[in-house]
Design a protein around this motif. Structure first.
Motif, mmCIF file in Angstrom:
data_model
loop_
_atom_site.group_PDB
_atom_site.id
_atom_site.type_symbol
_atom_site.label_atom_id
_atom_site.label_comp_id
_atom_site.label_asym_id
_atom_site.label_seq_id
_atom_site.Cartn_x
_atom_site.Cartn_y
_atom_site.Cartn_z
ATOM 1 N N LEU A 380 18.790 -95.898 -22.644
ATOM 2 C CA LEU A 380 19.859 -96.671 -22.011
ATOM 3 C C LEU A 380 19.305 -97.392 -20.796
ATOM 4 O O LEU A 380 18.679 -96.781 -19.929
ATOM 5 N N ARG A 381 19.538 -98.710 -20.740
ATOM 6 C CA ARG A 381 19.155 -99.496 -19.571
ATOM 7 C C ARG A 381 20.314 -100.400 -19.174
ATOM 8 O O ARG A 381 21.159 -100.739 -20.002
ATOM 9 N N ASN A 382 20.322 -100.791 -17.899
ATOM 10 C CA ASN A 382 21.398 -101.613 -17.365
ATOM 11 C C ASN A 382 20.874 -102.976 -16.939
ATOM 12 O O ASN A 382 19.773 -103.083 -16.394
ATOM 13 N N VAL A 383 21.657 -104.010 -17.192
ATOM 14 C CA VAL A 383 21.309 -105.371 -16.787
ATOM 15 C C VAL A 383 22.439 -105.910 -15.911
ATOM 16 O O VAL A 383 23.582 -106.034 -16.371
ATOM 17 N N ARG A 384 22.144 -106.193 -14.653
ATOM 18 C CA ARG A 384 23.144 -106.751 -13.745
ATOM 19 C C ARG A 384 23.277 -108.258 -13.962
ATOM 20 O O ARG A 384 22.336 -108.929 -14.378
ATOM 21 N N TYR A 385 24.456 -108.762 -13.665
ATOM 22 C CA TYR A 385 24.678 -110.203 -13.761
ATOM 23 C C TYR A 385 25.620 -110.652 -12.653
ATOM 24 O O TYR A 385 26.305 -109.832 -12.025
ATOM 25 N N SER A 418 29.933 -102.506 -18.127
ATOM 26 C CA SER A 418 30.382 -101.414 -17.274
ATOM 27 C C SER A 418 31.843 -101.616 -16.923
ATOM 28 O O SER A 418 32.310 -102.749 -16.756
ATOM 29 N N GLY A 419 32.569 -100.529 -16.787
ATOM 30 C CA GLY A 419 33.973 -100.629 -16.414
ATOM 31 C C GLY A 419 34.182 -100.685 -14.922
ATOM 32 O O GLY A 419 35.306 -100.860 -14.456
ATOM 33 N N THR A 420 33.116 -100.547 -14.113
ATOM 34 C CA THR A 420 33.278 -100.470 -12.671
ATOM 35 C C THR A 420 32.435 -101.462 -11.874
ATOM 36 O O THR A 420 32.650 -101.624 -10.681
ATOM 37 N N GLU A 421 31.468 -102.138 -12.523
ATOM 38 C CA GLU A 421 30.625 -103.070 -11.783
ATOM 39 C C GLU A 421 30.071 -104.130 -12.732
ATOM 40 O O GLU A 421 30.096 -103.958 -13.950
ATOM 41 N N PRO A 422 29.571 -105.274 -12.195
ATOM 42 C CA PRO A 422 29.048 -106.350 -13.051
ATOM 43 C C PRO A 422 27.711 -105.980 -13.660
ATOM 44 O O PRO A 422 26.653 -106.320 -13.140
ATOM 45 N N MET A 423 27.764 -105.278 -14.756
ATOM 46 C CA MET A 423 26.553 -104.728 -15.364
ATOM 47 C C MET A 423 26.771 -104.586 -16.864
ATOM 48 O O MET A 423 27.866 -104.226 -17.312
ATOM 49 N N ILE A 424 25.738 -104.890 -17.640
ATOM 50 C CA ILE A 424 25.754 -104.687 -19.086
ATOM 51 C C ILE A 424 24.901 -103.463 -19.397
ATOM 52 O O ILE A 424 23.754 -103.374 -18.959
ATOM 53 N N ARG A 425 25.464 -102.528 -20.135
ATOM 54 C CA ARG A 425 24.737 -101.324 -20.519
ATOM 55 C C ARG A 425 24.196 -101.513 -21.942
ATOM 56 O O ARG A 425 24.958 -101.784 -22.869
ATOM 57 N N VAL A 426 22.877 -101.388 -22.073
ATOM 58 C CA VAL A 426 22.189 -101.600 -23.348
ATOM 59 C C VAL A 426 21.634 -100.262 -23.824
ATOM 60 O O VAL A 426 20.769 -99.668 -23.179
ATOM 61 N N MET A 427 22.148 -99.777 -24.948
ATOM 62 C CA MET A 427 21.715 -98.491 -25.464
ATOM 63 C C MET A 427 21.343 -98.605 -26.931
ATOM 64 O O MET A 427 22.002 -99.316 -27.692
ATOM 65 N N VAL A 440 15.522 -102.176 -27.163
ATOM 66 C CA VAL A 440 16.179 -102.194 -25.854
ATOM 67 C C VAL A 440 15.488 -103.177 -24.916
ATOM 68 O O VAL A 440 16.146 -103.957 -24.212
ATOM 69 N N ASP A 441 14.150 -103.167 -24.905
ATOM 70 C CA ASP A 441 13.419 -104.109 -24.052
ATOM 71 C C ASP A 441 13.757 -105.554 -24.405
ATOM 72 O O ASP A 441 13.990 -106.390 -23.520
ATOM 73 N N CYS A 444 17.470 -106.414 -23.418
ATOM 74 C CA CYS A 444 17.612 -106.511 -21.961
ATOM 75 C C CYS A 444 17.027 -107.819 -21.437
ATOM 76 O O CYS A 444 17.618 -108.478 -20.567
ATOM 77 N N ALA A 445 15.880 -108.209 -21.977
ATOM 78 C CA ALA A 445 15.240 -109.451 -21.540
ATOM 79 C C ALA A 445 16.114 -110.652 -21.877
ATOM 80 O O ALA A 445 16.285 -111.569 -21.052
ATOM 81 N N GLU A 446 16.662 -110.684 -23.093
ATOM 82 C CA GLU A 446 17.512 -111.803 -23.495
ATOM 83 C C GLU A 446 18.791 -111.875 -22.667
ATOM 84 O O GLU A 446 19.218 -112.953 -22.255
ATOM 85 N N ILE A 447 19.416 -110.708 -22.450
ATOM 86 C CA ILE A 447 20.658 -110.692 -21.681
ATOM 87 C C ILE A 447 20.406 -111.091 -20.239
ATOM 88 O O ILE A 447 21.172 -111.863 -19.643
ATOM 89 N N ALA A 448 19.311 -110.616 -19.659
ATOM 90 C CA ALA A 448 18.980 -110.971 -18.282
ATOM 91 C C ALA A 448 18.720 -112.465 -18.142
ATOM 92 O O ALA A 448 19.184 -113.120 -17.189
ATOM 93 N N ALA A 449 17.996 -113.048 -19.089
ATOM 94 C CA ALA A 449 17.716 -114.489 -19.047
ATOM 95 C C ALA A 449 18.999 -115.281 -19.194
ATOM 96 O O ALA A 449 19.200 -116.298 -18.484
#
Length: 456
Positions: A380-385, A418-427, A440-441, A444-449
Motif C-alpha cells: 500500500l502506498r499513498n499519492v498526495r494531490y 482517502s476519506g480524510t485528506e487529499p490522498m489516493i491510496r494505491v494497494m 504499485v510503482d 503511483c507514478a502515473e497518478i502522481a504525474a
C-alpha cells in the motif's frame, strides 16, 4: 426523488481536523451540539447525552462547547471524562441515553481532534443522519433553542470507568482468569490509560504498562497501535507472553507475540472467527471486513466453509453490514474488531481479551496460536494531490483496469481516495511479490504525474 443532503464536515469517522482551526473549533462544536440536540429530541421525556473524550489538550476546549450546545437545545449532559470510544457507545445504550459523543481523533497526533456521535442503540450514526445534522448546523437555530425553564443541566458520571471495566471483563467465558500471563500493555497515552490496565490486573494478569502517563500532548506519540516498536521491544525485554497496543481512543488493537513480532487485525479476526465457529457462536456464516483485508484471510475462512463479506473502508460500514446481515464478528486489518455480542463498535480491549482467552484455553504461545494464515504479499502506498482528484481521468482508469487484469485470479488491485485528506491510496496484493511492487510503482507514478498536470 428528493435529493439527499450532502456531508461536508463528516468524514469516514465523524468530524476531524486540526484543533482550533476550522472545522475543529469551539464555534463548530457549539453548533453541532445544538443541531444534534434538536435532531435527537424525540418525545416528551427529558433528553440526555453523554460526552467522553481522550487525553488531548484540545478536549478541554471542545467538551464545554459541546456541553453548552446540548444544554441550549434542552438536553441534560452527562460528562464521562477520558474513556475509550467503545465505553461511550456502551454507556449510551446501557443508560438508555438519546445520544453519545466522543471527542477524539483516534490514532492521530495531539494537534488533531475529532467528534464522533452514537445513536441511542450505541451505533455510529448513518451517513444520512450526519447529513441531516450538517443541514441543521447551516441554519439559524436561535428561535428553536430551549426556553429558559427548559435548559438542560450537566453532571459527571463518577462510576463510568468502573462500568466499562466490568463490561469488558464480562466478555470472557465465565470463570476464565489470566493468572500467570505476563502482558505488556501500551495505551498510547490515550483514553484507556486507566481502564485497560485495571481490567487486565483484576483478571489476574501481570501487567507491564506503557503509554499510561498522558500530558495532553503525547497521545499516540511513538506509542500505541500505529507505532508498536516500543511494545515489541518491551515484550522482549520483559520476556512477556504477549503485547497489546491500543490506539488513542482504544477502539483498535494490534498485538505482538512473545518474539516481539506484530499480529495485525486480519490475524486477530481469523483467530477469533475460528474460535467462535468451533464453539458454534459465530453467526452469519462468516465475518465482515473491509476491502483492505488480506486475501489470505479470505482463503483461510473459505477452507472452514466461512464467508468474508467486504465493505468500504471504515469500521462503521462494517458494523452497519453486520447488523443488516446478521453477523456478530467483523473488523479491519488496522485492528478495529467488532464483537457485537459485547460491543456496538470496535473495542480494542474486548478483542484482546478474546485472544487472551484462546491462549489460556489452548496453553499455546502467542506465536503459534495467533498466526492462523499466511498473508499474501500486499503493498500500500499513498499519492498526495492538490486540487481535483486525478482518479476520474480516463487514462488513469485504463491503467487501473490493465493492472487488475494482470492479477486476475491471483490477486487484486484496490485504488481509493482517502476519506480524510487529499490522498489516493494505491494497494495491490497477490502471490507474486515482484509483480505487486511493479504494479504499485507504476500506478503511483502515473497518478502522481496526472495530479501534477491537473494542478498546473
Amino acid at each position: 426523488m428528493d435529493k439527499q443532503p450532502q456531508r461536508r464536515l463528516f468524514g469516514t469517522d465523524g468530524i476531524r481536523g486540526t484543533a482550533n482551526k476550522a472545522p475543529m473549533t469551539a464555534e463548530m462544536a457549539l453548533k453541532l451540539g445544538q443541531a444534534a440536540g434538536l435532531l435527537f429530541t424525540r418525545g416528551n421525556h427529558r433528553h440526555r447525552v453523554i460526552i467522553g473524550k481522550d487525553t488531548r489538550l484540545s478536549g478541554y476546549m471542545l467538551e464545554p462547547a459541546l456541553t453548552a450546545g446540548f444544554i441550549s437545545a434542552g438536553m441534560n449532559v452527562t460528562l464521562a471524562g477520558p474513556l475509550p470510544t467503545p465505553a461511550i457507545a456502551m454507556l449510551t445504550r446501557s443508560l438508555r441515553l438519546d445520544l453519545g459523543v466522543v471527542i477524539s481523533a483516534s490514532h492521530n497526533p495531539f494537534e488533531d481532534n475529532g467528534i464522533k456521535l452514537f445513536g441511542p442503540d450505541g451505533a455510529k450514526l448513518s451517513d444520512e443522519t450526519e447529513a441531516e445534522i450538517e443541514a441543521l448546523m447551516a441554519e439559524d437555530l436561535s428561535d428553536r433553542m430551549a426556553l429558559p425553564e427548559r435548559l438542560g443541566r450537566a453532571a459527571r458520571l463518577v462510576d463510568a470507568a468502573g462500568r466499562y471495566v466490568e463490561a469488558a471483563k464480562f466478555s470472557l467465558p465465565r470463570g476464565l482468569r489470566l493468572d500467570g500471563l505476563r502482558i505488556v500493555l501500551d495505551c498510547a497515552h490515550g483514553a484507556a490509560y486507566k481502564v485497560a490496565p485495571a481490567a487486565l490486573f483484576e483478571l489476574g494478569a501481570e501487567v507491564i504498562p506503557l503509554g499510561v502517563t498522558p500530558d495532553g500532548f503525547n497521545i499516540n506519540r511513538e506509542a500505541g497501535s500505529t507505532a508498536p516498536k516500543a511494545l515489541c521491544e518491551a515484550v522482549l525485554e520483559h520476556h512477556a507472553d504477549i503485547g497489546i497496543a491500543l490506539d488513542g481512543d482504544a477502539d483498535r488493537v494490534i498485538l505482538a507475540d512473545e518474539r516481539g513480532e506484530i499480529i495485525d487485525g486480519d490475524q486477530i479476526l481469523g483467530l477469533i472467527a475460528r474460535d467462535m465457529a468451533e464453539a458454534c457462536n459465530l453467526r452469519g456464516g462468516g465475518i465482515v471486513a473491509t476491502v483492505m483485508s488480506n486475501l489470505g484471510l479470505e482463503r483461510f475462512l473459505g477452507e472452514m466453509g466461512l464467508s468474508l463479506t467486504r465493505t468500504k473502508v471504515g469500521d462503521r460500514y462494517v458494523a452497519e453490514t453486520m447488523r443488516a446481515q446478521g453477523f456478530n464478528l467483523g473488523g479491519e486489518q488496522s485492528g478495529h474488531v467488532i464483537l457485537s455480542d459485547f460491543a456496538t463498535t470496535g473495542d480494542g480491549l474486548v478483542a484482546a481479551l478474546q485472544v487472551l482467552s484462546v491462549l489460556v484455553r489452548s496453553s499455546k504461545r502467542a506465536s503459534e496460536a495467533c498466526r492462523v494464515f499466511a498473508p499474501l504479499p500486499q503493498l500500500l502506498r499513498n499519492v498526495r494531490y492538490h486540487g481535483t482528484s486525478p482518479l476520474g481521468l480516463a487514462h488513469i482508469q485504463t491503467s487501473i483496469e490493465t493492472a487488475a487484469q494482470r492479477l486476475a485470479g491471483t490477486g487484486r488491485v484496490l485504488i481509493r481516495p482517502s476519506g480524510t485528506e487529499p490522498m489516493i491510496r494505491v494497494m495491490a496484493e497477490g502471490e507474486n511479490q515482484g509483480l505487486i511492487e511493479e504494479i504499485v510503482d507504476g500506478l503511483c507514478a502515473e497518478i502522481a504525474a496526472a495530479a501534477v498536470q491537473a494542478a498546473e
